[in-house]
Design a protein around this motif. Structure first.
Motif, PDB file in Angstrom:
ATOM      1  N   SER A  59      35.264 -73.086  23.504  1.00 32.16           N
ATOM      2  CA  SER A  59      33.989 -72.493  23.127  1.00 32.16           C
ATOM      3  C   SER A  59      33.413 -71.724  24.304  1.00 32.16           C
ATOM      4  O   SER A  59      33.876 -71.850  25.434  1.00 32.16           O
ATOM      5  CB  SER A  59      33.004 -73.577  22.669  1.00 32.16           C
ATOM      6  OG  SER A  59      32.730 -74.451  23.740  1.00 32.16           O
ATOM      7  N   MET A  73      20.638 -70.848  24.776  1.00 31.53           N
ATOM      8  CA  MET A  73      21.505 -70.612  23.624  1.00 31.53           C
ATOM      9  C   MET A  73      21.212 -71.702  22.595  1.00 31.53           C
ATOM     10  O   MET A  73      20.843 -72.815  22.953  1.00 31.53           O
ATOM     11  CB  MET A  73      22.983 -70.693  24.025  1.00 31.53           C
ATOM     12  CG  MET A  73      23.439 -69.576  24.922  1.00 31.53           C
ATOM     13  SD  MET A  73      25.138 -69.748  25.526  1.00 31.53           S
ATOM     14  CE  MET A  73      26.064 -70.145  24.082  1.00 31.53           C
ATOM     15  N   SER A  74      21.413 -71.385  21.330  1.00 27.95           N
ATOM     16  CA  SER A  74      21.163 -72.381  20.289  1.00 27.95           C
ATOM     17  C   SER A  74      22.251 -73.445  20.263  1.00 27.95           C
ATOM     18  O   SER A  74      22.064 -74.525  19.735  1.00 27.95           O
ATOM     19  CB  SER A  74      21.048 -71.709  18.919  1.00 27.95           C
ATOM     20  OG  SER A  74      22.228 -70.996  18.643  1.00 27.95           O
ATOM     21  N   GLY A  75      23.401 -73.145  20.819  1.00 26.18           N
ATOM     22  CA  GLY A  75      24.524 -74.079  20.874  1.00 26.18           C
ATOM     23  C   GLY A  75      25.738 -73.343  21.397  1.00 26.18           C
ATOM     24  O   GLY A  75      25.692 -72.138  21.645  1.00 26.18           O
ATOM     25  N   ALA A  76      26.817 -74.036  21.571  1.00 21.55           N
ATOM     26  CA  ALA A  76      28.042 -73.402  22.047  1.00 21.55           C
ATOM     27  C   ALA A  76      28.576 -72.452  20.974  1.00 21.55           C
ATOM     28  O   ALA A  76      28.475 -72.714  19.779  1.00 21.55           O
ATOM     29  CB  ALA A  76      29.088 -74.450  22.392  1.00 21.55           C
ATOM     30  N   ILE A  77      29.146 -71.341  21.419  1.00 22.20           N
ATOM     31  CA  ILE A  77      29.712 -70.349  20.504  1.00 22.20           C
ATOM     32  C   ILE A  77      31.160 -70.726  20.245  1.00 22.20           C
ATOM     33  O   ILE A  77      31.936 -70.867  21.182  1.00 22.20           O
ATOM     34  CB  ILE A  77      29.597 -68.937  21.114  1.00 22.20           C
ATOM     35  CG1 ILE A  77      28.126 -68.592  21.345  1.00 22.20           C
ATOM     36  CG2 ILE A  77      30.266 -67.917  20.207  1.00 22.20           C
ATOM     37  CD1 ILE A  77      27.909 -67.328  22.139  1.00 22.20           C
ATOM     38  N   LYS A  78      31.543 -70.846  18.957  1.00 24.31           N
ATOM     39  CA  LYS A  78      32.882 -71.312  18.619  1.00 24.31           C
ATOM     40  C   LYS A  78      33.693 -70.323  17.805  1.00 24.31           C
ATOM     41  O   LYS A  78      34.826 -70.598  17.453  1.00 24.31           O
ATOM     42  CB  LYS A  78      32.788 -72.637  17.871  1.00 24.31           C
ATOM     43  CG  LYS A  78      32.167 -73.723  18.738  1.00 24.31           C
ATOM     44  CD  LYS A  78      32.129 -75.044  18.058  1.00 24.31           C
ATOM     45  CE  LYS A  78      31.497 -76.056  18.999  1.00 24.31           C
ATOM     46  NZ  LYS A  78      31.648 -77.401  18.544  1.00 24.31           N
ATOM     47  N   SER A 121      30.079 -71.361  26.464  1.00 23.98           N
ATOM     48  CA  SER A 121      28.866 -72.126  26.727  1.00 23.98           C
ATOM     49  C   SER A 121      27.967 -71.370  27.709  1.00 23.98           C
ATOM     50  O   SER A 121      28.269 -70.255  28.129  1.00 23.98           O
ATOM     51  CB  SER A 121      29.238 -73.493  27.300  1.00 23.98           C
ATOM     52  OG  SER A 121      29.869 -73.331  28.555  1.00 23.98           O
ATOM     53  N   TYR A 178      26.578 -62.098  19.235  1.00 20.81           N
ATOM     54  CA  TYR A 178      25.553 -63.120  19.401  1.00 20.81           C
ATOM     55  C   TYR A 178      24.480 -62.591  20.334  1.00 20.81           C
ATOM     56  O   TYR A 178      24.721 -61.653  21.088  1.00 20.81           O
ATOM     57  CB  TYR A 178      26.150 -64.406  19.994  1.00 20.81           C
ATOM     58  CG  TYR A 178      27.187 -65.050  19.105  1.00 20.81           C
ATOM     59  CD1 TYR A 178      26.818 -65.964  18.141  1.00 20.81           C
ATOM     60  CD2 TYR A 178      28.533 -64.723  19.235  1.00 20.81           C
ATOM     61  CE1 TYR A 178      27.771 -66.555  17.319  1.00 20.81           C
ATOM     62  CE2 TYR A 178      29.479 -65.304  18.421  1.00 20.81           C
ATOM     63  CZ  TYR A 178      29.092 -66.214  17.463  1.00 20.81           C
ATOM     64  OH  TYR A 178      30.034 -66.792  16.658  1.00 20.81           O
TER      65      TYR A 178
END
Length: 152
Positions: free
Chosen positions: A92, A116-121, A94, A126
């Motif tokens: 991911s 960030m809203s969360g890790a990019i997977k 991060s 974005y």
């Protein structure tokens, strides 16, 4: 615990506000990081004597952050990662990866300032927010691609 804020803190207050916070937040974060003083009569007098100096320092740091923000506003980051045919990343992206990409672009931004809203997977476009100052936030578009050819 009541504290006097020495800088603007989101969802809490501005410079000079006396706010009530939980004991642990005040003792373990605000006071050691010099973001607040315990709200005693002596500290209130001390703050009022130094208020113009604190506000001037805050204005200077805000101006410096705005200068950096104006430089950062035009960048678009491309990050190349291995991914499957469907676009799922092997791993991911991060906050640490974004900070490293910004450093390569010439901006030394601490990880704590990147939101960030969360890790990019998955691959795709974005947006990442960078908080340079409590009142200065820059939104950076990040393109996660599978191959360097796609980044162009």
């Amino acid at each position: 615990m009541n504290v006097i804020l020495l800088e603007r803190i989101a969802r809490l207050g501005g410079i000079g506000d006396v706010v009530k916070v939980k004991n642990g937040y005040g003792r373990n974060f605000l006071i050691p990081n010099k973001k607040a003083l315990r709200a005693s009569e002596q500290n209130i007098k001390l703050f009022e004597e130094r208020r113009h100096i604190i506000e001037q320092q805050n204005a200077e740091s805000k101006a410096a952050a705005e200068a950096i923000a104006s430089k950062m506003s035009g960048i678009k980051m491309n990050i190349v990662r291995q991914a499957s045919q469907e676009g799922k990343l092997y791993g991911s992206v991060s906050v640490r990866d974004i900070a490293e990409a910004l450093k390569e672009a010439g901006y030394d931004v601490p990880k704590s300032q990147i939101i960030m809203s969360g890790a990019i997977k998955t691959t795709g476009e974005y947006t990442v927010r960078v908080t340079l100052h409590a009142e200065v936030v820059v939104t950076i578009p990040v393109n996660i691609v599978r191959l360097e050819i796609e980044a162009a």
